[in-house]
Design a protein around this motif. Structure first.
Motif, short mmCIF file in Angstrom:
data_model
loop_
_atom_site.label_atom_id
_atom_site.label_comp_id
_atom_site.label_asym_id
_atom_site.label_seq_id
_atom_site.Cartn_x
_atom_site.Cartn_y
_atom_site.Cartn_z
N HIS A 193 42.91 41.03 46.68
CA HIS A 193 42.95 40.55 45.30
C HIS A 193 43.96 41.37 44.50
O HIS A 193 44.21 42.55 44.80
CB HIS A 193 41.57 40.66 44.64
N GLU A 250 34.11 35.98 43.52
CA GLU A 250 35.49 36.11 43.06
C GLU A 250 35.62 35.57 41.63
O GLU A 250 35.02 34.56 41.27
CB GLU A 250 36.43 35.34 43.98
N ILE A 279 38.67 34.45 38.90
CA ILE A 279 40.09 34.14 38.76
C ILE A 279 40.45 34.08 37.28
O ILE A 279 39.74 33.44 36.48
CB ILE A 279 40.44 32.81 39.45
N SER A 337 43.59 33.14 34.60
CA SER A 337 44.84 32.40 34.49
C SER A 337 45.30 32.41 33.04
O SER A 337 44.82 31.63 32.22
CB SER A 337 44.66 30.95 34.99
N SER A 350 43.13 37.81 40.33
CA SER A 350 41.73 37.65 40.72
C SER A 350 41.10 39.00 41.03
O SER A 350 41.78 39.99 41.28
CB SER A 350 41.61 36.74 41.94
#
Length: 318
Positions: free
Chosen positions: A203, A294, A296, A298, A315
């Motif tokens: 990651h 996980e 993420i 953006s 991430s």
């Protein structure tokens, strides 16, 4: 003429009867179809210390439970070690809340390595630490306790036979010890999260001053610790929290990223950190995978005390 009037009167009587029946029927159906809010967490108790009896409680809100069952996975030598924390809340009055915490290395055939009875002062939803009494393996071992804990449902019952608790050194007040007698039981409507830690993946997480900037610096992206509370909350810790090291956390509620906080290593002792929270800058453009934990990011907007608005991309994970 007589028959016509009689017909109209009869029609009016039928209409009136139907109208009254409809009104009555509607009211009855409304009452019978009412469903009270589901109790999501509950604490039953007869605990006493000094002259204080702790009250039983219920909560219908998953975000404000009165009982919390937490599974803690802490990384040691590249392996995650599990421990547990049980918390029972007792609202004494509008200004005071007591919280009983029991900490375990394991739950099967085990006694807590630490128990705390903490007093908080309340101001609305805000809690301020006031004082605590405790027992622990290192100082005043926890004895005279009987446990009954179901790891599948999260239900726990603890019985205390005059458990001796000592006041923490930083707590004010003349009283140095108390004894705790009685039982406390916590139950959950929804079973706790069934945690299965998967194989770690690569990651990378970066912070920049704007979404299109080529200049950025790396943020810790691997979890040092994961805390799973009840069925709907997780706290994912970045870094080990050492004073001179970078550290942070991601708070997950109901499978959504609720908050993010990060303090770079170079800012230890300073006020440099960046974050997103529901109260200030909401954590948008994020996703959480409840299968591998996980997160993420953006172009997620975060706010910094010294650097202003910045953006996260990348991430985090195991």
């Amino acid at each position: 003429m007589y028959n016509h009037i009689k017909y109209i009167s009869l029609l009016g009587l039928i209409t009136t009867t139907i109208f009254l029946s409809a009104c009555g029927g509607s009211s009855t159906n409304s009452d019978s179809s009412y469903t009270p809010p589901k109790v999501m967490s509950e604490v039953k108790t007869n605990l006493k210390f000094l002259n204080t009896s702790l009250p039983s409680a219920q909560s219908t809100n998953v975000d404000t439970p009165v009982y919390r069952y937490t599974q803690i996975f802490n990384k040691e030598n590249d392996q995650f070690k599990i421990s547990y924390r049980l918390e029972f809340d007792f609202n004494i009055d509008t200004n005071t809340l007591y919280r009983l915490e029991a900490h375990y290395d394991q739950l099967v055939n085990s006694i807590p390595y630490s128990i705390k009875l903490i007093e908080f002062k309340k101001n609305g939803q805000e809690l301020t630490y006031n004082k605590e009494f405790y027992c622990s393996e290192e100082d005043n071992p926890c004895t005279n306790i009987i446990n009954s804990i179901n790891m599948r449902t999260g239900q726990a019952k603890l019985k205390f036979n005059n458990l001796l608790l000592t006041k923490s050194s930083w707590s004010d007040g003349q009283l140095n010890t108390i004894t705790l007698a009685g039982y406390v039981e916590g139950t959950l409507t929804e079973a706790p999260t069934n945690v299965q830690l998967t194989t770690s993946q690569n990651h990378e997480l970066k912070w920049s001053t704007n979404p299109s900037s080529q200049e950025s610096f790396s943020v810790i992206s691997d979890y040092h610790q994961l805390d799973f509370t009840n069925h709907n909350e997780a706290t994912l810790h970045l870094g080990d929290g050492s004073f001179w090291e970078a550290w942070g956390y991601i708070l997950i509620k109901n499978n959504q990223v609720n908050s993010f906080y990060y303090q770079p290593a170079s800012s230890a002792g300073l006020t440099l950190f960046f974050s997103c929270t529901p109260q200030s800058t909401p954590c948008r453009n994020t996703s959480y995978n409840s299968n591998n934990y996980e997160v993420i990011f953006s172009n997620t907007k975060v706010d910094s005390t010294l650097l202003g608005i910045g953006y996260l991309n990348g991430s985090t994970g195991l």
